[in-house]
Scaffold this active site. Structure first.
Site, short mmCIF file in Angstrom:
data_model
loop_
_atom_site.label_atom_id
_atom_site.label_comp_id
_atom_site.label_asym_id
_atom_site.label_seq_id
_atom_site.Cartn_x
_atom_site.Cartn_y
_atom_site.Cartn_z
CG ASP A 34 36.80 -44.25 -3.66
OD1 ASP A 34 35.70 -43.92 -3.20
OD2 ASP A 34 37.88 -43.95 -3.12
CG ASP A 73 37.95 -40.22 -3.23
OD1 ASP A 73 36.73 -40.22 -2.98
OD2 ASP A 73 38.75 -41.05 -2.77
CD GLU A 74 32.21 -42.83 -4.20
OE1 GLU A 74 32.26 -42.00 -3.27
OE2 GLU A 74 31.48 -43.82 -4.20
P1 TTP Z 1 37.29 -41.69 0.88
O1 TTP Z 1 37.26 -42.13 -0.55
O2 TTP Z 1 36.19 -42.15 1.78
O3 TTP Z 1 38.64 -42.19 1.56
P2 TTP Z 1 40.10 -42.25 0.96
O4 TTP Z 1 40.14 -41.93 -0.49
O5 TTP Z 1 40.99 -41.42 1.81
O6 TTP Z 1 40.49 -43.78 1.19
P3 TTP Z 1 39.93 -45.07 0.43
O7 TTP Z 1 41.13 -45.70 -0.20
O8 TTP Z 1 39.33 -45.91 1.50
O9 TTP Z 1 38.92 -44.60 -0.58
O10 TTP Z 1 37.35 -40.12 0.96
C1 TTP Z 1 38.05 -39.32 0.00
C2 TTP Z 1 38.72 -38.15 0.66
O11 TTP Z 1 37.71 -37.36 1.32
C3 TTP Z 1 39.70 -38.52 1.74
O12 TTP Z 1 41.00 -38.75 1.20
C4 TTP Z 1 39.66 -37.35 2.66
C5 TTP Z 1 38.27 -36.80 2.52
N1 TTP Z 1 37.46 -37.19 3.69
C6 TTP Z 1 37.36 -36.27 4.73
O13 TTP Z 1 37.89 -35.16 4.66
N2 TTP Z 1 36.64 -36.66 5.83
C7 TTP Z 1 36.04 -37.88 5.96
O14 TTP Z 1 35.41 -38.18 6.99
C8 TTP Z 1 36.16 -38.81 4.86
C9 TTP Z 1 35.52 -40.18 4.95
C10 TTP Z 1 36.88 -38.42 3.76
MG MG Z 2 38.81 -42.81 -1.79
#
Ligand code: TTP
Ligand code: MG
Length: 400
Positions: free
Chosen positions: A9, A105-106
């Site tokens: 991720d 992103d995962e």
């Molecule tokens: P995530 O992987 O949930 O968050 P992140 O990568 O920003 O942070 P983390 O280090 O905790 O993984 O989500 C991936 C991307 O998806 C995030 O950068 C932006 C987008 N996103 C949104 O647009 N709205 C949302 O509510 C969430 C949770 C994520």
């Molecule tokens: Mg993330």
């Protein structure tokens, strides 16, 4: 044979992409979701520097500004995030062909067959992290375990910019001390119930009598408890982007009533739009399909300049195509809509700057939430209501 599953991720993904593109943003509290003048939007993501102020995804921009007035705010550019995501995917492909793309992103990667080739899982994890850092200048976190569930929790525990591997047989020991809310699937409501029962840790959840879990949460209770014990049989299923999303139906009787045909088409468009948004996709190409009573079948397609996932846009295009189908004065047997040229979008991002789309986007998000809870039929376009409150089509799956 026990499998080894790698979960990856990206860290603060959208914000990290912006920081990689502009070094001046590095090390600063950065919020993606809207610029300083935006008052109504929500935070898509926040850099880890901004998170120290309690800012998180989904929070209103206004609240984020209150918590950290000196933070930098950006609307962001989804195209850049999609490109970065595709490049990460290519790097993962160099390790194993068995990749499940879970979100932008995962991903999960089954690395069982690659262990020997790369000299073990630690080598694979570092190879992936280093390559992404070198080629994309982005941080990510990797978790490895015998199943997807534990691998994902390992990633969450190692964030940011970390790596955690859970040995086979140590899944339960790893999970036991963690608070219950760390188990995917436990939302605030379940968490509240568990805590009111004095169940604070995943270990305590795993130890509860199965009958109690079944009594309190039904079948879900059984699944939750399996998860709490670190058991999961869900496999890595390589996912490919669907080519199209279609909804069509055959009429009980062939029809010449174009008003009725149009109403049915609008209903099908709403169903297709709903499915499209569920997949977090948008379509550029919208096609109308008509099969006449003599079985001659025609399709008329329109390619939009901008992709869309908004029902009214889809319906507008279909209404523009209908006169072409009406040229034949033959009864109609089947009507359908197909959405193609699909791509991923971010509900909060792709429609920036287009006020009408933003409005629709917000409305549809609420509508879809209600439909998820109470069924599709509860909210429909006025123009398809002529079909009756409960639509009954010959295609049973579309009448639910
Ligand atoms: P995530 O992987 O949930 O968050 P992140 O990568 O920003 O942070 P983390 O280090 O905790 O993984 O989500 C991936 C991307 O998806 C995030 O950068 C932006 C987008 N996103 C949104 O647009 N709205 C949302 O509510 C969430 C949770 C994520
Ligand atoms: Mg993330």
């Amino acid at each position: 044979m026990t499998r080894r599953i790698l979960h990856i991720d990206m860290d603060a993904f959208f914000a990290s992409v912006e920081q990689a593109r502009n070094p001046l943003l590095q090390g600063k509290p950065l919020i993606i979701g809207g610029d300083h003048s935006d008052t109504r939007g929500v935070v898509c993501t926040a850099s880890y520097e901004a998170r120290t102020y309690g800012i998180h995804s989904g929070m209103s921009l206004a609240e984020a500004k209150r918590r950290c007035p000196h933070a930098l705010f950006m609307r962001g550019n989804f195209e850049h995030y999609r490109n970065a995501s595709e490049r990460v995917y290519t790097i993962l492909e160099s390790v194993s062909p068995c990749i499940e793309f879970a979100s932008i992103d995962e991903s999960y990667v089954d690395i069982t067959g690659s262990l020997r080739l790369f000299g073990g899982e630690n080598a694979i994890a570092h190879h992936i992290k280093d390559t992404i850092r070198k080629e994309l200048h982005l941080p990510c976190t990797v978790g490895i375990a015998s199943n997807k569930l534990v691998a994902k929790i390992a990633t969450n525990e190692a964030k940011p910019d970390g790596y955690r591997s859970i040995e086979n047989g140590k899944e339960s020991a790893f999970l036991r001390p963690l608070p219950v809310h760390k188990l995917p699937g436990i939302g605030p409501r379940t968490c509240e119930i568990l805590e009111s029962l004095g169940i604070m840790t995943i270990g305590a959840l795993a130890d509860l009598p199965s009958e109690l879990m079944l009594y309190t949460f039904g079948v879900n209770g059984y699944l939750l408890q399996r998860a709490a014990r670190g058991e999961s049989s869900s496999e890595v299923t390589p996912f490919s982007i669907p080519k199209s999303i279609s909804r069509e139906t055959t009429f009980e009787q062939d029809l010449l009533d174009w008003h009725r045909i149009e109403q049915t088409l609008i209903y099908l468009a709403e169903r297709a739009g709903y499915a499209l948004r569920e997949q977090r996709m948008e379509a550029r190409c919208i096609s109308l399909k008509v099969r006449y009573a003599d079985f001659q079948t025609v399709t008329f397609a329109h390619t939009c300049t901008e992709p869309t996932c908004i029902d009214s846009d889809i319906i507008h295009v279909l209404q523009g195509l209908l006169p072409k189908a009406q040229k034949r004065r033959v009864r109609v047997r089947l009507v359908g809509v197909s959405l193609s040229s699909l791509r991923y979008y971010s509900p909060q991002m792709s429609l920036f700057g287009k006020e009408r789309s933003e409005k629709w986007n917000r409305v549809l998000e609420k509508v879809d939430q209600i439909r998820k809870r109470h069924g599709f039929e509860l909210i429909r376009m006025a123009s398809s209501i002529g079909l009756g409150r409960r639509v009954c089509l010959a295609t049973p799956s579309l009448s639910r």
